[in-house]
Every structure is written in structure tokens, then in C-alpha cells.
Design a protein around this motif. Structure first.
Motif, PDB file in Angstrom:
ATOM      1  N   UNK B 209     -48.635 -30.707  35.964  1.00 46.28           N
ATOM      2  CA  UNK B 209     -49.246 -29.861  36.996  1.00 46.28           C
ATOM      3  C   UNK B 209     -49.432 -30.622  38.306  1.00 46.28           C
ATOM      4  N   UNK B 210     -49.694 -31.926  38.190  1.00 49.56           N
ATOM      5  CA  UNK B 210     -49.850 -32.721  39.410  1.00 49.56           C
ATOM      6  C   UNK B 210     -48.550 -32.757  40.204  1.00 49.56           C
ATOM      7  N   UNK B 211     -47.459 -33.072  39.528  1.00 52.31           N
ATOM      8  CA  UNK B 211     -46.195 -33.233  40.246  1.00 52.31           C
ATOM      9  C   UNK B 211     -45.614 -31.900  40.664  1.00 52.31           C
ATOM     10  N   UNK B 212     -45.892 -30.846  39.867  1.00 50.45           N
ATOM     11  CA  UNK B 212     -45.359 -29.547  40.274  1.00 50.45           C
ATOM     12  C   UNK B 212     -46.174 -28.966  41.416  1.00 50.45           C
ATOM     13  N   UNK B 213     -47.391 -29.462  41.563  1.00 50.15           N
ATOM     14  CA  UNK B 213     -48.279 -28.875  42.553  1.00 50.15           C
ATOM     15  C   UNK B 213     -48.087 -29.397  43.961  1.00 50.15           C
ATOM     16  N   UNK B 214     -47.246 -30.440  44.132  1.00 49.68           N
ATOM     17  CA  UNK B 214     -47.037 -30.965  45.487  1.00 49.68           C
ATOM     18  C   UNK B 214     -45.573 -30.761  45.872  1.00 49.68           C
ATOM     19  N   UNK B 215     -45.320 -30.545  47.152  1.00 48.34           N
ATOM     20  CA  UNK B 215     -43.929 -30.414  47.597  1.00 48.34           C
ATOM     21  C   UNK B 215     -43.217 -31.763  47.531  1.00 48.34           C
ATOM     22  N   UNK B 216     -41.913 -31.730  47.266  1.00 49.51           N
ATOM     23  CA  UNK B 216     -41.138 -32.972  47.180  1.00 49.51           C
ATOM     24  C   UNK B 216     -41.247 -33.767  48.479  1.00 49.51           C
ATOM     25  N   UNK B 217     -41.299 -33.038  49.582  1.00 49.18           N
ATOM     26  CA  UNK B 217     -41.332 -33.720  50.880  1.00 49.18           C
ATOM     27  C   UNK B 217     -42.593 -34.590  50.997  1.00 49.18           C
ATOM     28  N   UNK B 241     -35.836 -47.353  45.807  1.00 49.93           N
ATOM     29  CA  UNK B 241     -36.469 -47.271  44.496  1.00 49.93           C
ATOM     30  C   UNK B 241     -37.695 -46.364  44.552  1.00 49.93           C
ATOM     31  N   UNK B 242     -38.468 -46.505  45.630  1.00 48.49           N
ATOM     32  CA  UNK B 242     -39.644 -45.645  45.789  1.00 48.49           C
ATOM     33  C   UNK B 242     -39.230 -44.177  45.818  1.00 48.49           C
ATOM     34  N   UNK B 243     -38.195 -43.887  46.587  1.00 49.89           N
ATOM     35  CA  UNK B 243     -37.738 -42.496  46.678  1.00 49.89           C
ATOM     36  C   UNK B 243     -37.237 -42.016  45.322  1.00 49.89           C
ATOM     37  N   UNK B 244     -36.505 -42.907  44.618  1.00 54.50           N
ATOM     38  CA  UNK B 244     -35.945 -42.530  43.321  1.00 54.50           C
ATOM     39  C   UNK B 244     -37.050 -42.195  42.332  1.00 54.50           C
ATOM     40  N   UNK B 245     -38.078 -43.055  42.286  1.00 49.30           N
ATOM     41  CA  UNK B 245     -39.168 -42.805  41.352  1.00 49.30           C
ATOM     42  C   UNK B 245     -39.821 -41.467  41.679  1.00 49.30           C
ATOM     43  N   UNK B 246     -40.042 -41.228  42.970  1.00 49.65           N
ATOM     44  CA  UNK B 246     -40.621 -39.953  43.375  1.00 49.65           C
ATOM     45  C   UNK B 246     -39.793 -38.775  42.906  1.00 49.65           C
ATOM     46  N   UNK B 247     -38.481 -38.864  43.122  1.00 51.19           N
ATOM     47  CA  UNK B 247     -37.611 -37.751  42.747  1.00 51.19           C
ATOM     48  C   UNK B 247     -37.612 -37.552  41.240  1.00 51.19           C
ATOM     49  N   UNK B 248     -37.526 -38.660  40.484  1.00 48.37           N
ATOM     50  CA  UNK B 248     -37.476 -38.540  39.027  1.00 48.37           C
ATOM     51  C   UNK B 248     -38.768 -37.917  38.488  1.00 48.37           C
ATOM     52  N   UNK B 249     -39.920 -38.404  38.973  1.00 45.57           N
ATOM     53  CA  UNK B 249     -41.201 -37.848  38.528  1.00 45.57           C
ATOM     54  C   UNK B 249     -41.255 -36.349  38.813  1.00 45.57           C
ATOM     55  N   UNK B 250     -40.875 -36.009  40.041  1.00 47.14           N
ATOM     56  CA  UNK B 250     -40.959 -34.625  40.480  1.00 47.14           C
ATOM     57  C   UNK B 250     -40.058 -33.725  39.631  1.00 47.14           C
ATOM     58  N   UNK B 251     -38.812 -34.172  39.443  1.00 50.29           N
ATOM     59  CA  UNK B 251     -37.875 -33.309  38.733  1.00 50.29           C
ATOM     60  C   UNK B 251     -38.171 -33.252  37.247  1.00 50.29           C
ATOM     61  N   UNK B 252     -38.716 -34.349  36.686  1.00 54.54           N
ATOM     62  CA  UNK B 252     -38.965 -34.291  35.245  1.00 54.54           C
ATOM     63  C   UNK B 252     -40.093 -33.311  34.940  1.00 54.54           C
ATOM     64  N   UNK B 253     -41.029 -33.137  35.899  1.00 55.17           N
ATOM     65  CA  UNK B 253     -42.073 -32.143  35.678  1.00 55.17           C
ATOM     66  C   UNK B 253     -41.470 -30.740  35.621  1.00 55.17           C
ATOM     67  N   UNK B 254     -40.541 -30.470  36.525  1.00 53.08           N
ATOM     68  CA  UNK B 254     -39.873 -29.166  36.489  1.00 53.08           C
ATOM     69  C   UNK B 254     -39.058 -29.009  35.223  1.00 53.08           C
ATOM     70  N   UNK B 255     -38.347 -30.100  34.872  1.00 60.02           N
ATOM     71  CA  UNK B 255     -37.495 -30.059  33.689  1.00 60.02           C
ATOM     72  C   UNK B 255     -38.337 -29.766  32.455  1.00 60.02           C
TER      73      UNK B 255
END
Lengths: 339, 375
Positions: B209-217, B241-255
Motif C-alpha cells: 500500500x505504501x508503494x502503490x500509494x505514491x506516484x512513481x515520479x 542504482x537508486x532509480x532502479x531500486x525505486x522502480x523495482x519496489x514500485x513495480x513489484x507492489x503493482x505486480x
């Protein structure tokens, strides 16, 4: 090391932090790394933009290269970090970069509250207007009632509002998100006038189908001195960046160019001798080698060469020296003497 | 003459005439057009309107993009015509593909691209030998090899900093890592969220819910602007690496939520049957539940992948030069005239090719795995 985190202004955009820097550590870090890390813009014509081969070029880029030449003797020993406007100060404060050379306007707020020092001005800019020639406007004072294309979220919006209110004129803003959208809007007739920093106007004009159909008005409605920025608290490093720029201006004044710098080493002129390091200990006082300025001029050129190569009248930008001419030529580029 | 009157006796057999072709109004393109384009007054109007639009647009597009476009040359002076200036894309192609990657080391990127093709292309060919192993290779060893090749610093390869990565290569790295990492993390999170253990369940719920609740931007802004301020001085996380971790966290919540949808679609009887066979949790999940659940949500998973692929362009707001970033920083070059449209068309075309490929692959996969579970 204690960091004081102060107010977070404008949401996530500008994080303000008082400087932690230890004195004199930047020069040692750059020397041991063998590379200068320099923050530049992600793409601004004439200031920093990748050429066809992807190499960084521009007047801001050359400032970085000059500092690298002075410190390391090699203008190519620079790692460029492209930064957006929002990231630039954080990147400098957090030590990710050594110098920020990204068309940053020197203002009171930035100089005093961000823990930064402006090391000089490599380009005197100001906000201006671009109009279509067939509009028949010769001065910005004739722009009453005009629609103005403008890029959102920049200080140009504020300057524009100030100027028109001060002059008692009306205008209707047409706001766009990026500079290429702005120029598209202007080209397709959505507005009569496009406003931006003058250096930008010349670049944007090249993106019109017929660049000669538009003209930049003479009025400049704001002061935008752009220059390199360093962290506060490391005065040795501050001096190096500051005097690298001064050395380039002095070199132009003394007629020392990248072509004749070797010959100038045998010059009898004491000012030239001090500049190129054949007399005095100017380099040593900065913690650099004696020929630091000679290397800057040999590898990057003097201020005039740097200007002409990137934004001057032989480039597509076709900007005249104007304010950026030497003080002796009617401009305001003036450097304290090297002695 | 007895019996010779019978036609058979005279050698003349009955031959039916060959069937006549059906009337042209019931077959072929005419019939198709009548059924599909002119079946009702509304349909006629729409068809005519559509044709009119096409008549307005297509000739102009063809003229702009092909007939009066400039293809050869290397500078703006080679683009005198009114059409598209593809010369610009050609001159900048290396930059669009490799970003600032050192030219002398670009063969390493080429090898990575080649390996990617070797892994991916057989996946589209049914019954291609070894495709399973290639797939496994693509998910396990390939990212390691890619990392070693692109980063360098091992096996005598010159180290290349991630700051100089860019262009299509960076887009592919971001999406590939995002896809390969988000799927397993998403599966674990989905299982965790359905777990009966309160600690694990609440941890997973909070994470998702945390990661889905914030915009990727804003995740990217946090990673690039805020994070460095909280780290001690001198500790610098790599920006990529920072951007990658952000993207992975964000997308895995959706996944995780997509996969949870699949898990909920499995009838309770399947769980009970697995338990009755004496399978424990992990074996029941791995052998019975997940294969069925994942199969059901393939469209959702691929949808997430496609949106991830396109979301990677957001990294340009933190100063990473992905494909779109290289295009955007190139179109402002004053050495070229108005080339914004050409640049954007090129970027759109690249993205379309990859997204369309992913979509086709998911359809192949659905057909192949369609083993009696369609509802």
C-alpha cells in the motif's frame, strides 16, 4: 559530521541544507580521483548539450574543462553529471559533484541560504522577447495586449508579470511545459511573443522553419548573471574555480590565446609572464602548478575563444558579445589582475 | 438396338456442370465490406468519415515521412526539403542507442543486445529446441553477464560508470531489471499478503500500500534528490542504482496485486486437493496453485510489464538519459533546425516496437498455456 536539515521548500523540489563541508577537501579529492565531477544541464544549446557523437559541448561545459585543466592539467579529465534544475543544488550540497556549472542565476537567496558560493559570472544573461518580424514591433513597450508564449514554472513567468505590471500593460500568457513545445506554439501562431532568457531565445529561434522571420527585441527585463557554483566552506576550492574564470578573462585582455600561449611564455610583458607562470608563484598560491593558467588557455582557450566557439557569431546561435564583451570593449566582463 | 440407348452404353456418363461461383455479393471483399463497413446507415457514415480522414492524413504523412524526406547526409544542410529530416536521426543514432557510453567500448553493449536477441527470439517460435533453457538463462545468468559486460572492471574490461549509460541501452537495462526483479518479488508479496501469519501479512500489506500509494515520479525524486541528503557525506549511492531500486519496489507492489488477483481466482478445492495429497505449503503453492494462478493473470502481468517499460522514461526528470532523454537533449541542438517531430517519432517507434513485441508474446503464451482453464 553534523548536517542541519532546514526547511524543505516547494515540496520535494528544493532541499535546503547548511553546508557541512570540511575546508580544503575538494582539491585533494579531485586530485586523488584524477577526475573533476561537474554538474551540467541536461541539454541547453550553447551552454551544455551533447553533440552528434554524444560529447558534451557548450560554454558551461568549457568552464568545467577549464577547471580540470587548471587542477589536473587535462581538460578531458571531467566526468559530466547531467542535472535537472530541481536536483542541481542537492547534488552539490551532498558532494556528488565538485562544481555546478549549469546556467545558474546568481541571486541573493541562492548565495546566502543554500550553503553555496557563486564563483563568478561566465555569462551575463537577461530575459528578453522574440517576436515575428511581420508584427512590426521594434520595442517591448509596444507589446500592450500581446499574447506571450512562456515555459511554465520558471522565474521568467514572474519577471514577465513584474515587467508588464510595472509598465501598465496587459498581456495574456500561453503556458507550455518544455522549451520545444514553447517554440512550436510560437511557430504555429498561438502567441505574438515568446519570452525567455536571451541566450535561449537565440537557440529557440534556430528551431523555427524560417529563423529570419523572427527577431529578438533589444529590451532586457531582468538580470540573470550565470556562473559556476561551489560548496561554501572550502575556500581553497572556491578560489581555484573563481581564478580559473578570471584567468580566462585576463588572458583575453592580454591577447593570450590557445594558439599563441606557447609563444607568450617568452613574452616580456610582466602581466603575461605572471599569467602563463614564467614569473611569480601564482599557481602555488592556489595549490596548483605554476603553469595552471597556461594550461587552461592552451586546452580550453581564453574567455573570448570560449564564447565564440560555443555561442558566438560563427555558431548557429549567433549571439553578439554585448554585455559579455570585455570592460575595455564596452561590456562588463572584468577580472581582477593576476599579481 | 436394345439397351444401347442407355447413356452408359454410349460411353456418355452424367457429368454435373461445375458449380458456378457464388454471387459476388455474398463472398470476397465485397461481402466483407458490406458486412463490416456498410451494414447500417451509422456504419456507412463512419466508414465514409474514416476514409475522408485517411484521405486527409495519409497522403500528407507519406509525403512527409517518405517521399519528400531526406535520408542521406550528416548535417542540417543535407535537409533542404520540406519533409522529415531523417538525417538527424541517422547522425544521432549512436547517441540514441548508447548514450555517453565510450565509443571504444560499445562492442560490449552490442554483445548484450545480441545475447538479448538470442534469448528472446526463440521464445516467439513454438517448439524451438532449447527455448526453455534459453529462458532460464535469460532470467538468471544473463543479467549477471550483462552487468559484468556493461559495468566492466572485471576480466580486464575497462570500468564504465553508470553515469555514461544512456539511450536505448539504458531504457532496456531499466526495464529488464525491473521486469526480472519485480516478478519474483511480486509473487512473494502476493503470497505474503494472503499468508495467515499476521506479521508477514501486515508487512506485505504495508509495503504494497505504501508503494502503490505514491506516484512513481515522487519515488524517483525521493531517490535522486532527498536520499543523498540523508546519507552521511562521502557515501554516494549510484544514481542509476537508486532509480532502479525505486522502480523495482514500485513495480513489484503493482505486480503483487495482479498476482493476488490470480491467487484469489483459484477454487478452494485446489488447495484442499493439494493438502489431501499430503503436499506442504511450498510444494502445494509451487506445484498446484502458482502455475494455475500465473496462467490466469498473464494479461495483467504483461500489462504491468508494458507500463513499466514506458514508465522508465520518467527517469529523464532525474537527469538520466534514457532513449527519450537523449532525444530531448538532441532536438535542442542549434546545429539542427526544427527536428523535434522527427526525434519524437523515432522514440515513439522504438517504444512501439518493444511494447507490441511484448503484447504479441503474451498472446502466444496464453494460447500455449490454454489448457482448459478458460472461463
Amino acid at each position: 559530521m553534523i548536517k542541519t536539515k532546514a526547511a524543505l521548500a516547494a515540496g520535494l523540489a528544493a532541499a535546503v541544507l547548511t553546508a557541512p563541508a570540511l575546508a580544503a577537501e575538494t582539491l585533494d579529492a579531485v586530485k586523488s580521483r584524477g577526475e573533476l565531477v561537474c554538474g551540467v544541464s541536461t541539454g541547453l544549446p550553447g551552454f551544455s548539450s551533447p553533440d552528434d557523437a554524444g560529447n558534451w559541448t557548450g560554454i558551461d561545459v568549457d568552464v568545467c574543462r577549464a577547471v580540470a585543466a587548471a587542477v589536473l592539467g587535462d581538460a578531458d579529465a571531467v566526468k559530466f553529471v547531467p542535472l535537472t534544475a530541481k536536483e542541481r543544488f542537492t547534488a552539490l550540497q551532498s558532494g556528488e559533484i565538485d562544481v555546478l556549472s549549469r546556467n545558474t542565476t546568481w541571486t541573493h537567496t541562492r548565495d546566502t541560504s543554500l550553503g553555496l558560493n557563486f564563483a563568478g559570472v561566465n555569462y551575463y544573461d537577461g530575459q528578453g522577447f522574440l517576436v515575428k518580424k511581420d508584427l512590426g514591433v521594434a520595442s517591448a513597450t509596444e507589446l500592450d495586449g500581446a499574447s506571450v508564449c512562456i515555459q511554465a514554472g520558471t522565474t521568467t513567468e514572474l519577471n514577465l508579470a513584474d515587467y508588464f505590471r510595472f509598465k501598465g500593460m496587459d498581456y495574456s500568457p500561453v503556458v507550455f511545459d518544455t522549451s520545444d513545445q514553447t517554440v512550436q506554439g510560437f511557430a504555429s501562431g498561438r502567441c505574438d511573443v515568446l519570452t525567455s532568457d536571451q541566450s535561449q531565445l537565440y537557440g529557440l529561434r534556430t528551431k523555427l522553419d524560417n529563423p529570419d522571420s523572427a527577431v529578438v527585441l533589444p529590451e532586457v527585463i531582468s538580470k540573470e548573471p550565470l556562473g559556476p557554483v561551489v560548496r561554501q566552506g572550502d575556500d581553497e576550492w572556491f578560489n581555484i574555480v573563481k581564478w580559473t574564470l578570471f584567468a580566462q578573462v585576463n588572458a583575453e585582455e592580454l591577447g593570450v590565446t590557445s594558439e599563441n600561449v606557447e609563444d607568450m611564455k617568452t613574452s616580456d610583458n610582466p602581466a603575461v609572464k605572471r599569467l602563463v607562470g614564467t614569473d611569480g608563484d601564482m599557481g602555488e598560491k592556489l595549490g596548483l602548478s605554476a603553469d595552471w593558467a597556461a594550461m587552461v588557455v592552451a586546452q580550453v582557450g581564453n574567455y573570448g575563444e570560449m564564447f565564440e566557439r560555443n555561442v558566438g557569431e560563427t555558431t548557429p546561435l549567433n549571439i553578439s558579445r554585448g554585455l559579455n564583451a570585455l570592460w575595455s570593449d564596452g561590456g562588463i566582463q572584468y577580472a581582477p589582475p593576476i599579481r | 438396338m436394345p439397351a444401347t440407348d442407355h447413356p452408359a452404353a454410349g460411353g456418355e456418363t452424367f457429368r454435373p456442370l461445375p458449380p458456378r461461383p457464388p454471387p459476388s455479393s455474398t463472398i470476397g471483399p465485397l461481402r466483407w465490406a458490406r458486412d463490416n463497413l456498410f451494414s447500417s446507415p451509422l456504419n456507412v457514415m463512419l466508414t465514409v468519415f474514416g476514409l475522408y480522414l485517411a484521405w486527409l492524413i495519409v497522403p500528407y504523412l507519406v509525403d512527409w515521412a517518405i517521399l519528400s524526406a531526406d535520408f542521406t547526409g550528416s548535417t542540417w544542410d543535407d535537409c533542404p526539403s520540406d519533409g522529415a529530416c531523417w538525417v538527424f536521426v541517422g547522425a544521432r543514432l549512436d547517441f540514441f542507442i548508447y548514450g555517453h557510453y565510450p565509443p571504444a567500448e560499445r562492442w560490449r553493449v552490442d554483445i548484450v543486445f545480441l545475447l538479448l536477441a538470442v534469448v528472446l527470439v526463440p521464445q516467439f517460435i513454438p517448439r524451438c529446441p532449447g527455448r526453455l533453457w534459453l529462458g532460464v538463462f535469460g532470467l538468471t545468468l544473463y543479467p549477471v553477464i550483462t552487468g559484468a559486460l556493461l559495468l566492466g572492471g572485471v576480466f580486464g574490461l575497462e570500468a564504465v560508470e553508470t553515469g555514461s549509460w544512456g539511450g536505448l541501452m539504458l531504457t532496456l537495462v531499466l526495464s529488464y531489471v525491473g521486469i526480472v526483479a519485480a516478478l519474483p518479488i511480486g509473487i512473494l508479496l502476493a503470497l505474503g499478503r494472503r499468508s495467515s501469519m499476521p506479521v508477514i501479512r501486515s508487512l506485505c500489506v504495508v509495503f504494497i500500500e505504501l508503494w502503490r500509494g505514491v506516484p512513481l515520479i515522487s519515488v524517483l525524486f525521493m531517490a535522486s534528490v532527498m536520499l543523498p541528503l540523508f546519507l552521511p557525506d562521502g557515501v554516494n549511492f549510484d544514481k542509476l542504482l537508486r532509480a532502479l531500486i525505486g522502480i523495482v519496489m514500485f513495480q513489484s507492489a503493482y505486480m503483487a496485486e495482479v498476482i493476488r488477483g490470480g491467487l484469489q481466482g483459484i477454487p478452494k478445492g485446489q488447495y484442499e486437493a493439494a493438502a489431501a495429497l499430503g503436499l506442504g505449503y511450498w510444494r502445494a503453492t509451487g506445484l498446484i496453485i502458482l502455475p494455475q494462478a500465473l496462467k490466469m493473470v498473464i494479461p495483467g502481468i504483461v500489462n504491468t510489464f508494458i507500463s513499466l517499460f514506458k514508465d522508465t522514461t520518467l527517469v529523464l526528470i532525474i537527469g538520466l538519459f534514457d532513449l527519450l532523454g537523449t532525444v530531448q537533449s538532441s532536438i535542442v541542438d542549434p546545429a539542427w533546425g526544427p527536428v523535434a517531430v522527427e526525434g519524437y517519432v523515432f522514440a515513439a517507434f522504438c517504444f512501439w516496437v518493444f511494447c507490441f513485441g511484448m503484447s504479441r508474446y503474451s498472446q502466444t503464451l496464453e494460447r500455449k498455456l490454454h489448457t482448459g482453464h478458460k472461463r
